[in-house]
Design a protein around this motif. Structure first.
Motif, PDB file in Angstrom:
ATOM      1  N   GLU A  53       0.928  -1.166   0.085  1.00 35.68           N
ATOM      2  CA  GLU A  53      -0.077   0.127   0.088  1.00 35.68           C
ATOM      3  C   GLU A  53       0.916   1.237   0.341  1.00 35.68           C
ATOM      4  O   GLU A  53       0.579   2.269  -0.896  1.00 35.68           O
ATOM      5  N   GLU A  54       1.867   1.193   0.575  1.00 36.62           N
ATOM      6  CA  GLU A  54       2.852   2.446   0.948  1.00 36.62           C
ATOM      7  C   GLU A  54       3.605   2.741  -0.503  1.00 36.62           C
ATOM      8  O   GLU A  54       3.452   3.758  -1.164  1.00 36.62           O
ATOM      9  N   TYR A  75       0.810   4.578  -3.110  1.00 35.60           N
ATOM     10  CA  TYR A  75       0.484   5.780  -2.977  1.00 35.60           C
ATOM     11  C   TYR A  75       1.563   6.727  -3.456  1.00 35.60           C
ATOM     12  O   TYR A  75       1.254   7.762  -4.107  1.00 35.60           O
ATOM     13  N   TRP A 109       5.496   7.757   5.533  1.00 29.05           N
ATOM     14  CA  TRP A 109       4.275   6.778   5.603  1.00 29.05           C
ATOM     15  C   TRP A 109       3.525   6.896   6.667  1.00 29.05           C
ATOM     16  O   TRP A 109       2.239   6.619   6.620  1.00 29.05           O
ATOM     17  N   GLU A 110       3.982   7.260   7.941  1.00 28.88           N
ATOM     18  CA  GLU A 110       2.974   7.898   9.031  1.00 28.88           C
ATOM     19  C   GLU A 110       2.104   8.773   8.671  1.00 28.88           C
ATOM     20  O   GLU A 110       0.823   8.950   9.034  1.00 28.88           O
ATOM     21  N   LYS A 133      -0.630   7.292   6.428  1.00 29.78           N
ATOM     22  CA  LYS A 133      -1.916   6.369   6.955  1.00 29.78           C
ATOM     23  C   LYS A 133      -2.712   7.411   7.681  1.00 29.78           C
ATOM     24  O   LYS A 133      -3.775   6.874   7.698  1.00 29.78           O
ATOM     25  N   ARG A 134      -2.025   8.465   8.009  1.00 30.92           N
ATOM     26  CA  ARG A 134      -3.385   9.351   8.630  1.00 30.92           C
ATOM     27  C   ARG A 134      -4.185   9.938   7.619  1.00 30.92           C
ATOM     28  O   ARG A 134      -5.431  10.579   7.994  1.00 30.92           O
ATOM     29  N   PRO A 190      -4.751   9.474   3.797  1.00 33.23           N
ATOM     30  CA  PRO A 190      -4.736   8.649   2.659  1.00 33.23           C
ATOM     31  C   PRO A 190      -5.423   9.285   1.373  1.00 33.23           C
ATOM     32  O   PRO A 190      -4.914   9.396   0.256  1.00 33.23           O
ATOM     33  N   LYS A 242     -10.853   1.584   1.474  1.00 32.68           N
ATOM     34  CA  LYS A 242     -10.280   2.971   1.152  1.00 32.68           C
ATOM     35  C   LYS A 242     -10.672   3.588  -0.454  1.00 32.68           C
ATOM     36  O   LYS A 242     -11.029   4.672  -0.535  1.00 32.68           O
TER      37      LYS A 242
END
Length: 375
Positions: free
Chosen positions: A75-76, A79, A128-129, A132-133, A135, A175
Motif C-alpha cells: 500500500e505504501e 500511494y 508513511w506515517e 496513513k493518517r 490517505p 479505502k
C-alpha cells in the motif's frame, strides 16, 4: 519487422477492436468507470493506449494517466507511485509539477526527486506515517486536478488485481472505493490479466469494488481480421502469403493476439518471397525449439495427473471427466480431473473461456503435442 509483440501495439500494428474502442470510449467519456478483464497478452494495454490517444486528440479536455500496478507490492508503494503518475500525466513542466503538488497537499509533505532529465525522471515520496493518517489527500488527486484544470482525467490502472497481494488488502480496497466512488470529474479504467482474481474483486457481492463500473470481458480478435492483417503486412514487405495460409497462422495459436504476431513474424523471417506450408512449419518449429527449455521446466513443476490432463486438453478432448477420457489419459477419477484443472488455472497454465478450456500460452499446447505421443 512487420509484426510487433511484447510491447504496446500502436498505429499500423493495431488490429481491429473497433467495437470495443467505440464502446469503451463512450463509457469513459461519459464518466462511467470501466473494468476490463482478459488473459495476459490479449492486448488490454494496447487497447487502452489507443483509446487514450484518440480521445485526447479529439478532445483537449480529456487527459489519460496510465499506471501499471505490477510495479507495486504494498500500500505504501501504491500511494507514492499513484501520486507520481497522476501528477506526471497532468502537468508537463517540472516546475509546474512542484508548484501544483504543494498546493494539493495540506497534511502531507511531498518529497521530490529529479534525474538528469527532470521532465521524465520525476517521482514523489511521502512519510508513511503521514500517509496513513491522511490517505485521501493522495486518493483525491485525480478529482482535485480535474476540477482545477477543468478536464476529465481518466486514470487507467493495469494489473489491478495486484492490490489483493497487499497486507490488509480488503481494508485498502474499502479505502479506494470509499474515495473514488465520490469522484464526479474523473473516471477510472481498471484492468488486469488474472481472470479469476479480477472476477473475484468485481463480481463478488461481498467485495468493495462490486458494481464499481461496467465490467467488460475482452474477446479474441476474429480470424478474418488476422487473415487480412497478416496478408497486408506480407505485401508491404514485398512478400506474399495467401489468405488461407494467413488464417492458418492465426488459427494455429488460437487467434491469441500476442502469439499471432509472434508466429507471423517467425513465418515471415523464414519466407523469401512466397509463403507456403513449409515456411509455416519452419516458423512454428523455430518457436517451439526456442521455448523448449522453458516448457520443459514448466512440465517439471507439474504432477503426473496435471500433465496428463494437459495432454488431454492439447489433443482436443472436450469431455474431460468422461470415463473413456479418464482411462485413456490415466486421469484417475473425475474428482482428480476437477482438482487438477483448478490447480492449473491457479498456476495460470490454462483458463476457461466461453465454456472451453484453453492454454494461456497456445505454444505450450502445441509443444505438448509435438513432445508427447497421443495415447
Amino acid at each position: 519487422m512487420p509484426f510487433k509483440f511484447g510491447k504496446v501495439v500502436q498505429d499500423d500494428f493495431f488490429v481491429n477492436r473497433e467495437s470495443e474502442i467505440h464502446h469503451i470510449s463512450n463509457l469513459l467519456g461519459s464518466g462511467i468507470n470501466v473494468t476490463l478483464i482478459s488473459p495476459r497478452r490479449w492486448g488490454k494495454s494496447s487497447l487502452l493506449f489507443k483509446i487514450g490517444r484518440e480521445m485526447e486528440k479529439k478532445n483537449p479536455g480529456v487527459r489519460f494517466c496510465f499506471i501499471d500496478l505490477f510495479q507495486t507490492r504494498s500500500e505504501e508503494e501504491f500511494y507514492a507511485y499513484f501520486a507520481t503518475e497522476v501528477i506526471r500525466a497532468s502537468y508537463s513542466k517540472w516546475d509546474e509539477r512542484m508548484e501544483q503538488t504543494k498546493n494539493f497537499f495540506k497534511q502531507i509533505i511531498p518529497r521530490f526527486s529529479f534525474g538528469l532529465d527532470p521532465q521524465e525522471q520525476f517521482s514523489l515520496s511521502f512519510d508513511w506515517e503521514e500517509v496513513k493518517r491522511h490517505p485521501n489527500e493522495i486518493l483525491d488527486l485525480p478529482e482535485k486536478i480535474s476540477i482545477q484544470k477543468n478536464i476529465r482525467l481518466i486514470v487507467c490502472l493495469d494489473e489491478f488485481q495486484n492490490i489483493a497481494h497487499y497486507d490488509e488488502d480488503l481494508a485498502f480496497q474499502k479505502k479506494l472505493r470509499a474515495v473514488w466512488q465520490r469522484h464526479q470529474h474523473c473516471t477510472y479504467a481498471l484492468y488486469g490479466s488474472k481472470q479469476h482474481m479480477m472476477a473475484e474483486l468485481f463480481e463478488n457481492k461481498s467485495m468493495p469494488f462490486y458494481k464499481f463500473g461496467e465490467i467488460l470481458f475482452l474477446d479474441k480478435i476474429d480470424n478474418d481480421h488476422w487473415r487480412r492483417y497478416i496478408s497486408r503486412k506480407f505485401r508491404k514487405s514485398d512478400k506474399k502469403i495467401s489468405a488461407k495460409l494467413a488464417g492458418k497462422v492465426a488459427d494455429l495459436v488460437d487467434n491469441h493476439p500476442y502469439f499471432v504476431q509472434q508466429l507471423a513474424n517467425a513465418v515471415w523471417l523464414h519466407t523469401d518471397e512466397v509463403c507456403t506450408e513449409d515456411e509455416i512449419k519452419q516458423g512454428l518449429n523455430h518457436l517451439l525449439t526456442q521455448y523448449d527449455m522453458f516448457f520443459s521446466r514448466e512440465v517439471d513443476m507439474l504432477s503426473n495427473l496435471q500433465l496428463n490432463l494437459l495432454k488431454a486438453i492439447a489433443w482436443g478432448e472436450d469431455q474431460l471427466t468422461a470415463k473413456s477420457t479418464i482411462k485413456k489419459y490415466k486421469l484417475s477419477s473425475s474428482a482428480s480431473v476437477i482438482r487438477s484443472r483448478e490447480a492449473l488455472v491457479q498456476k495460470e497454465v490454462i483458463d476457461i473461456f466461453n465454456q472451453r478450456i484453453e492454454f494461456l500460452d497456445p505454444l505450450f499446447g502445441l509443444w505438448i503435442r509435438s513432445t508427447y505421443q497421443k495415447p
